[in-house]
Design an enzyme around this catalytic site. Structure first.
Site, PDB file in Angstrom:
ATOM      1  N   CYS A   2       0.696  -1.278   0.112  1.00  0.00           N
ATOM      2  CA  CYS A   2       0.050  -0.061  -0.136  1.00  0.00           C
ATOM      3  C   CYS A   2       0.992   1.563  -0.114  1.00  0.00           C
ATOM      4  O   CYS A   2       2.074   1.166   0.185  1.00  0.00           O
ATOM      5  CB  CYS A   2      -0.873   0.017   1.068  1.00  0.00           C
ATOM      6  SG  CYS A   2      -1.794  -1.562   1.327  1.00  0.00           S
ATOM      7  N   ARG A  55       1.569   1.815  -6.096  1.00  0.00           N
ATOM      8  CA  ARG A  55       2.010   0.703  -5.216  1.00  0.00           C
ATOM      9  C   ARG A  55       0.607  -0.153  -4.601  1.00  0.00           C
ATOM     10  O   ARG A  55       0.701  -0.867  -3.850  1.00  0.00           O
ATOM     11  CB  ARG A  55       2.357   1.357  -3.583  1.00  0.00           C
ATOM     12  CG  ARG A  55       3.916   1.882  -3.978  1.00  0.00           C
ATOM     13  CD  ARG A  55       4.455   2.392  -2.632  1.00  0.00           C
ATOM     14  NE  ARG A  55       4.645   1.526  -1.585  1.00  0.00           N
ATOM     15  CZ  ARG A  55       5.631   0.866  -1.565  1.00  0.00           C
ATOM     16  NH1 ARG A  55       6.629   1.023  -2.275  1.00  0.00           N
ATOM     17  NH2 ARG A  55       5.590  -0.126  -0.298  1.00  0.00           N
ATOM     18  N   TRP A 107      -3.860  -1.840  -1.356  1.00  0.00           N
ATOM     19  CA  TRP A 107      -3.675  -3.060  -2.484  1.00  0.00           C
ATOM     20  C   TRP A 107      -4.379  -4.217  -1.358  1.00  0.00           C
ATOM     21  O   TRP A 107      -3.558  -4.568  -0.435  1.00  0.00           O
ATOM     22  CB  TRP A 107      -2.184  -3.539  -2.700  1.00  0.00           C
ATOM     23  CG  TRP A 107      -2.281  -4.378  -3.778  1.00  0.00           C
ATOM     24  CD1 TRP A 107      -2.546  -4.622  -4.734  1.00  0.00           C
ATOM     25  CD2 TRP A 107      -1.928  -5.845  -3.527  1.00  0.00           C
ATOM     26  NE1 TRP A 107      -2.661  -5.880  -5.548  1.00  0.00           N
ATOM     27  CE2 TRP A 107      -2.095  -6.606  -4.601  1.00  0.00           C
ATOM     28  CE3 TRP A 107      -1.595  -6.556  -2.176  1.00  0.00           C
ATOM     29  CZ2 TRP A 107      -1.664  -8.169  -4.351  1.00  0.00           C
ATOM     30  CZ3 TRP A 107      -1.312  -7.895  -1.994  1.00  0.00           C
ATOM     31  CH2 TRP A 107      -1.253  -8.547  -3.304  1.00  0.00           C
ATOM     32  N   ASN A 150       0.571  -0.678   5.992  1.00  0.00           N
ATOM     33  CA  ASN A 150       1.104  -1.546   4.894  1.00  0.00           C
ATOM     34  C   ASN A 150       1.700  -2.657   5.460  1.00  0.00           C
ATOM     35  O   ASN A 150       2.647  -2.511   6.291  1.00  0.00           O
ATOM     36  CB  ASN A 150       2.172  -0.729   4.057  1.00  0.00           C
ATOM     37  CG  ASN A 150       2.663  -1.482   2.904  1.00  0.00           C
ATOM     38  OD1 ASN A 150       1.918  -2.304   2.529  1.00  0.00           O
ATOM     39  ND2 ASN A 150       3.761  -1.015   2.390  1.00  0.00           N
ATOM     40  N   GLY A 151       1.221  -3.940   5.094  1.00  0.00           N
ATOM     41  CA  GLY A 151       1.880  -5.209   5.829  1.00  0.00           C
ATOM     42  C   GLY A 151       0.927  -6.020   6.016  1.00  0.00           C
ATOM     43  O   GLY A 151      -0.507  -5.805   5.608  1.00  0.00           O
ATOM     44  N   GLU A 209      10.259 -13.111 -20.189  1.00  0.00           N
ATOM     45  CA  GLU A 209       9.816 -11.916 -19.768  1.00  0.00           C
ATOM     46  C   GLU A 209       8.780 -11.184 -20.662  1.00  0.00           C
ATOM     47  O   GLU A 209       7.925 -10.658 -20.222  1.00  0.00           O
ATOM     48  CB  GLU A 209      11.362 -10.902 -19.751  1.00  0.00           C
ATOM     49  CG  GLU A 209      11.106  -9.425 -19.302  1.00  0.00           C
ATOM     50  CD  GLU A 209      10.347  -9.248 -18.151  1.00  0.00           C
ATOM     51  OE1 GLU A 209      10.159 -10.288 -17.227  1.00  0.00           O
ATOM     52  OE2 GLU A 209      10.008  -8.163 -17.875  1.00  0.00           O
ATOM     53  N   LYS A 247       5.322  -9.755 -19.325  1.00  0.00           N
ATOM     54  CA  LYS A 247       4.791  -8.348 -19.644  1.00  0.00           C
ATOM     55  C   LYS A 247       3.546  -8.433 -20.449  1.00  0.00           C
ATOM     56  O   LYS A 247       2.568  -7.885 -19.787  1.00  0.00           O
ATOM     57  CB  LYS A 247       6.028  -7.910 -20.634  1.00  0.00           C
ATOM     58  CG  LYS A 247       7.011  -7.325 -20.122  1.00  0.00           C
ATOM     59  CD  LYS A 247       7.051  -5.903 -19.293  1.00  0.00           C
ATOM     60  CE  LYS A 247       6.907  -6.253 -17.822  1.00  0.00           C
ATOM     61  NZ  LYS A 247       7.610  -7.209 -16.890  1.00  0.00           N
ATOM     62  N   GLU A 304       0.763  -9.646 -17.835  1.00  0.00           N
ATOM     63  CA  GLU A 304       0.363  -8.620 -16.479  1.00  0.00           C
ATOM     64  C   GLU A 304      -0.248  -7.314 -17.005  1.00  0.00           C
ATOM     65  O   GLU A 304      -0.770  -6.950 -16.358  1.00  0.00           O
ATOM     66  CB  GLU A 304       1.518  -8.428 -15.768  1.00  0.00           C
ATOM     67  CG  GLU A 304       2.710  -7.417 -16.237  1.00  0.00           C
ATOM     68  CD  GLU A 304       3.812  -7.421 -15.192  1.00  0.00           C
ATOM     69  OE1 GLU A 304       4.980  -7.453 -15.527  1.00  0.00           O
ATOM     70  OE2 GLU A 304       3.440  -7.480 -13.878  1.00  0.00           O
ATOM     71  N   HIS A 350       7.878 -31.044 -25.682  1.00  0.00           N
ATOM     72  CA  HIS A 350       7.796 -31.893 -24.475  1.00  0.00           C
ATOM     73  C   HIS A 350       6.212 -31.597 -23.845  1.00  0.00           C
ATOM     74  O   HIS A 350       6.066 -31.660 -22.815  1.00  0.00           O
ATOM     75  CB  HIS A 350       8.696 -31.760 -23.666  1.00  0.00           C
ATOM     76  CG  HIS A 350       9.880 -32.132 -24.243  1.00  0.00           C
ATOM     77  ND1 HIS A 350      10.673 -33.504 -24.321  1.00  0.00           N
ATOM     78  CD2 HIS A 350      11.047 -31.320 -24.911  1.00  0.00           C
ATOM     79  CE1 HIS A 350      11.710 -33.396 -25.056  1.00  0.00           C
ATOM     80  NE2 HIS A 350      12.044 -32.329 -25.321  1.00  0.00           N
ATOM     81  N   LYS A 363       3.158  -2.252  -7.488  1.00  0.00           N
ATOM     82  CA  LYS A 363       4.428  -2.345  -7.874  1.00  0.00           C
ATOM     83  C   LYS A 363       5.632  -3.077  -7.220  1.00  0.00           C
ATOM     84  O   LYS A 363       6.536  -3.664  -7.724  1.00  0.00           O
ATOM     85  CB  LYS A 363       5.004  -0.665  -7.924  1.00  0.00           C
ATOM     86  CG  LYS A 363       6.431  -0.538  -8.425  1.00  0.00           C
ATOM     87  CD  LYS A 363       6.402  -1.000  -9.941  1.00  0.00           C
ATOM     88  CE  LYS A 363       7.881  -0.997 -10.483  1.00  0.00           C
ATOM     89  NZ  LYS A 363       7.864  -1.655 -11.679  1.00  0.00           N
TER      90      LYS A 363
HETATM   91  C1  AGP Z   1       7.243  -7.334 -13.278  1.00  0.00           C
HETATM   92  O1  AGP Z   1       6.748  -6.527 -14.304  1.00  0.00           O
HETATM   93  C2  AGP Z   1       6.429  -7.152 -11.808  1.00  0.00           C
HETATM   94  N1  AGP Z   1       6.103  -6.044 -11.610  1.00  0.00           N
HETATM   95  C3  AGP Z   1       7.100  -8.248 -10.801  1.00  0.00           C
HETATM   96  O2  AGP Z   1       7.061  -9.468 -11.530  1.00  0.00           O
HETATM   97  C4  AGP Z   1       8.327  -7.815 -10.450  1.00  0.00           C
HETATM   98  O3  AGP Z   1       9.298  -7.710 -11.344  1.00  0.00           O
HETATM   99  C5  AGP Z   1       8.622  -8.592  -9.088  1.00  0.00           C
HETATM  100  O4  AGP Z   1       7.534  -8.329  -8.160  1.00  0.00           O
HETATM  101  C6  AGP Z   1       9.961  -8.328  -8.401  1.00  0.00           C
HETATM  102  O5  AGP Z   1      10.153  -7.002  -7.964  1.00  0.00           O
HETATM  103  P1  AGP Z   1      11.559  -6.400  -7.679  1.00  0.00           P
HETATM  104  O6  AGP Z   1      12.434  -6.347  -8.727  1.00  0.00           O
HETATM  105  O7  AGP Z   1      11.292  -5.115  -6.984  1.00  0.00           O
HETATM  106  O8  AGP Z   1      12.086  -7.330  -6.353  1.00  0.00           O
END
Ligand code: AGP
Length: 610
Positions: A2, A27, A75, A101-102, A483, A487, A490, A506, A605
Site C-alpha cells: 500500500c 503501490r 492493495w 502497509n503489511g 519476460e 509483460k 500482466e 515436450h 509495484k
Molecule cells: C514485473 O513486471 C512485476 N512488476 C513483478 O514481477 C516484479 O518484477 C517482481 O515483483 C519483483 O520486484 P522487484 O524487482 O522489485 O523485487
C-alpha cells in the site's frame, strides 16, 4: 504494497496527502482514504473504494483546517476493496486513526480477544485490530500505546498513527514494510516510498525494522521498541521529480521503455574499463582474494528480476566459468537452503523491498552466506541489509510492469561477469569486445524504438484477441521469452507462456492450433538453426510464427509469417535487444484493449507482503 503518506506542519495537510497518494498509487490502487484533525476534539475521515480520484471527488471543497494528517492507498490483502475496508482505520471512540502497509498475521486471534472485550469491528481487514489495540493501551501517551500494541502484533507493518488528544505529533513504526521520513522546514513527512516526498524535500530518513519515530513539526525522534534512543542518518535523494513525472508520454510503461538507452548509459558510466577489457564496480565490498575463492554464484529474485537473473546466469557461466544457479526467492526461503562459504549470492530486486527476496536474503545471511544486492532504489531494505552490491541506476520505475529494470539489472550482472571473468579465463580482448558491444546497445535500442514501434503496434493488435500466445527462445533468450510472456499477461491479461524453444515438443506444442501466435526470439547465433526447426514445427501445425530476428536473415524471413528485426550484437548480449520488442508488444496490446497499462488489475509495484 500500500501507499502511505503523513504530514505534520503549518500547511493544510489534505492537498499534500492527495498529491502524495497520487505519487504512490502504483503501490496499490483499489481504495484510498485520509484522516486529519477536525478542529480540536475530533477527526475528519474520508475514505472510498476505487482510485485516489474517487476519494478526491468525495472530499469537501474546503476540508477542515488542520496541521496534521495521514492517508493511504490500498492493495487489498484481507477484505475486498470497499469504503469500510479502506484505511485509515479508527478506534471505537474514533480518537485514534491508523494507516498500515503489511500483514498482521495473528489478526484473527487479536480480533477475537478485542471482540470479547466489547470492540465492534467495522471492517474485514487485518489492520483494524491496530487502532483498537492502541486505544486499549492508551493512557495519554500515543507512542507508548503504539509500542504496547506492537508487542502483541505478529507480522509486518509500516504504519502511522495519529490521535485527537495529541494533535501535534504522528507516531510511525516499521517492521518488514518500508517507511521513509521526509525532513522539511518546520514540517515533517512520512511515506511508504520516496516519490511521495520529492516535491517537498530531498532530505530523507529510512526507518529500519523495529524502529519507532515520533514526528512533530520541528523534527523527529527515533527509538526501538524498548525505548532505547536511536540516531538516524539523513540521506539526500539523488533523482529529480521529472523522473517520476509522465513528461510527454501517455503512460509510465512507455516512458520507461524509452528511457532504456539512457538508463543503460547511466549503468555503464564509470564502470567500463575498455583499456583492460574489464569492469569497475565499487560497493561490492569484496577483496581481490575473495573473488578467487568464489566457486559458485547464486542469484535470488522474483518476477522480472528473476528473468534478468536467469539471462545473466548464462553470461556469468560463460564468462566467469563458475556454476551460476538462479533461485525463486519464495521457494528458497522455505527450503532450508544449503549455504557454503564459497558461494556468492546476489539478491536482485528493482524495489529492494520485495518480501520474498528480502526473506531469502536474510535466511542465506543467517546461515553465514555473503549476499550482494543488485538493486535500483537507493537506501531500500535489500540495499541496506546486503553485504555490498551494485546499484543499477535505472532511475525510479513507476509502472507496475517492470521494463528498464530488466535491462539495467542484466547490465549490472554482465559487468560483474566481465569483472570476475577477467580474474579467470576471460581475455582482455574478449572483455574489450563485450564492452564495445555494450557501449552500442543504447543507440541500438534507440533505433529499434524509432523504427519498429509502428510495426510492433500492428503485431500487438493482431494478437490481442488470441486466446493464447507462446513465447519461445534459447540460451539467454529463453529468459527473455519468459519476460515477454510476463509483460503481456500482466498488462493485457492475455493467456501466454514463455518456454525454452526446444521444450515446446515436450508438451506445449499441444497448444498450437490454427493461427496460434508463437513469438520466437531467433538471432543469428549458434542456436539459430535449431530455432528455425522449431518454427517449422509450429508452421506444420497451423501456428502463426512471429520471429524476432536480425536484418538479412532470409532463412527466418522465408519461414515466419511476421518478423521483427533487431540489430545484431554480441551473441551473449542479444537479450538486451530482444526484450525491447516484447515490452512494446505488451504495451500496445494493453493499449489496444483499453486496459490500465500502468495499474493492471490485482497487481502492485512492490510486493512487500508474502
Ligand atoms: C514485473 O513486471 C512485476 N512488476 C513483478 O514481477 C516484479 O518484477 C517482481 O515483483 C519483483 O520486484 P522487484 O524487482 O522489485 O523485487
Amino acid at each position: 504494497m500500500c501507499g502511505i503518506v503523513g504530514y505534520i506542519g503549518a500547511r493544510r495537510p489534505v492537498p499534500i496527502l492527495l498529491e502524495g497518494l497520487k505519487r504512490l498509487e502504483y503501490r496499490g490502487y483499489d481504495s484510498a482514504g485520509v484522516a486529519t484533525m477536525n478542529g480540536s476534539d475530533s477527526l475528519f475521515v474520508c475514505k472510498r473504494a476505487g482510485r485516489v480520484r474517487e476519494l478526491e471527488h468525495a472530499l469537501p471543497e474546503l476540508p477542515p483546517k488542520a496541521n496534521v494528517g495521514i492517508a493511504h492507498t490500498r492493495w487489498a490483502t484481507h477484505g475486498p476493496p470497499s469504503d469500510n475496508n479502506s484505511h485509515p482505520h479508527l478506534s471505537t471512540d474514533e480518537r485514534i486513526a491508523v494507516v498500515h502497509n503489511g500483514i498482521i498475521e495473528n489478526h484473527s486471534t487479536l480480533r477475537t480477544m478485542l471482540i470479547a472485550e466489547g470492540v465492534n469491528f467495522r471492517s474485514e481487514t487485518d489492520t483494524e485490530v491496530v487502532p483498537h489495540l492502541i486505544a486499549r493501551f492508551y493512557e495519554g501517551d500515543l507512542q507508548a500505546a503504539v509500542k504496547q500494541a506492537l508487542g502483541l502484533i505478529q507480522g509486518t507493518y509500516g504504519l502511522v498513527a495519529m490521535c485527537v488528544d495529541e494533535p501535534d505529533r504522528l507516531v510511525v513504526a516499521r517492521n518488514g514494510s518500508p517507511i521513509v521520513l521526509g525532513v522539511g522546514d518546520n514540517e515533517m513527512f512520512v511515506a511508504s516510498d520516496a516519490p511521495a516526498l520529492i516535491a517537498h524535500t530531498r532530505q530523507v530518513v529510512y526507518l529500519e525494522d523495529g524502529e519507532v519515530a515520533v514526528l512533530d513539526a520541528n523534527g523527529f525522534q527515533t527509538t526501538d521498541l524498548s525505548d532505547r534512543s536511536i540516531t538516524k542518518a539523513v540521506n539526500e535523494l539523488d533523482w529529480e521529480i521529472e523522473q517520476i513525472s509522465l513528461g510527454d508520454f501517455e503512460h509510465f510503461m512507455l516512458k520507461e521503455i524509452h528511457e532504456q538507452p539512457r538508463s543503460i548509459q547511466r549503468g555503464l558510466r564509470g564502470r567500463a574499463l575498455p583499456e583492460f577489457g574489464d569492469a569497475k564496480l565499487g560497493g561490492l565490498n569484496l577483496d581481490r582474494r575473495a573473488f578467487f575463492d568464489i566457486r559458485r554464484i547464486c542469484l535470488i529474485a522474483c518476477g522480472t528480476s528473476l528473468h534478468a537473473a536467469m539471462a545473466a546466469s548464462y553470461l556469468i557461466e560463460e564468462l566467469a566459468r563458475v556454476p551460476c544457479s538462479v533461485e525463486i526467492a519464495s521457494e528458497l526461503r522455505y527450503r532450508n537452503p544449503i549455504v557454503d562459504a564459497n558461494t556468492l549470492y546476489f539478491s536482485v530486486s528493482q524495489s529492494g523491498e520485495t518480501a520474498d527476496t528480502l526473506a531469502a536474503m536474510r535466511e542465506i545471511r543467517r546461515k553465514g552466506g555473503i549476499v550482494l544486492g543488485v538493486v535500483n532504489v537507493v537506501g531500500s531494505t535489500i540495499a541496506r541489509e546486503s553485504d555490498g552490491g551494485i546499484y543499477i541506476r535505472s532511475g525510479p520505475e513507476i509502472a507496475v510492469a517492470s521494463t528498464k529494470a530488466f535491462t539495467s539489472q542484466l547490465l549490472a550482472l554482465t559487468l560483474f561477469a566481465i569483472k570476475i571473468g577477467r580474474m579467470r579465463d576471460l581475455s582482455a580482448e574478449a572483455g574489450r569486445n563485450l564492452l564495445r558491444a555494450l557501449a552500442e546497445i543504447p543507440e541500438q535500442i534507440e533505433h529499434l524504438l524509432a523504427e519498429q514501434s509502428d510495426h510492433l503496434k500492428a503485431i500487438a493488435e493482431s494478437i490481442s484477441s488470441a486466446p493464447y500466445v507462446l513465447f519461445l527462445g534459447r540460451g539467454g533468450n529463453f529468459p527473455a521469452a519468459l519476460e515477454g510472456a510476463l509483460k503481456l499477461k500482466e498488462v493485457s491479461y492475455i493467456q501466454c507462456e514463455g518456454f525454452a524453444a526446444a521444450e515446446m515438443k515436450h508438451g506445449p506444442i499441444a497448444l498450437i492450433g490454427d493461427g496460434t501466435p508463437v513469438i520466437f526470439i531467433s538471432p543469428m547465433d549458434h542456436l539459430h538453426e535449431k530455432t528455425l526447426s522449431n518454427m517449422e514445427e509450429v508452421k506444420a501445425r497451423g501456428g502463426r510464427v512471429i520471429a524476432i530476428c536480425n536484418p538479412g536473415d532470409n532463412e527466418v524471413r522465408n519461414v515466419a509469417d511476421e518478423f521483427i528485426e533487431i540489430p545484431a550484437t554480441h551473441n551473449m548480449l542479444t537479450p538486451f535487444l530482444s526484450v525491447i520488442p516484447l515490452q512494446l508488444i505488451a504495451y500496445f496490446a494493453a493499449l489496444y484493449l483499453n486496459l490500465d497499462v500502468d495499474k493492471p488489475r490485482n497487481l502492485a509495484k512492490s510486493v512487500t507482503v508474502e
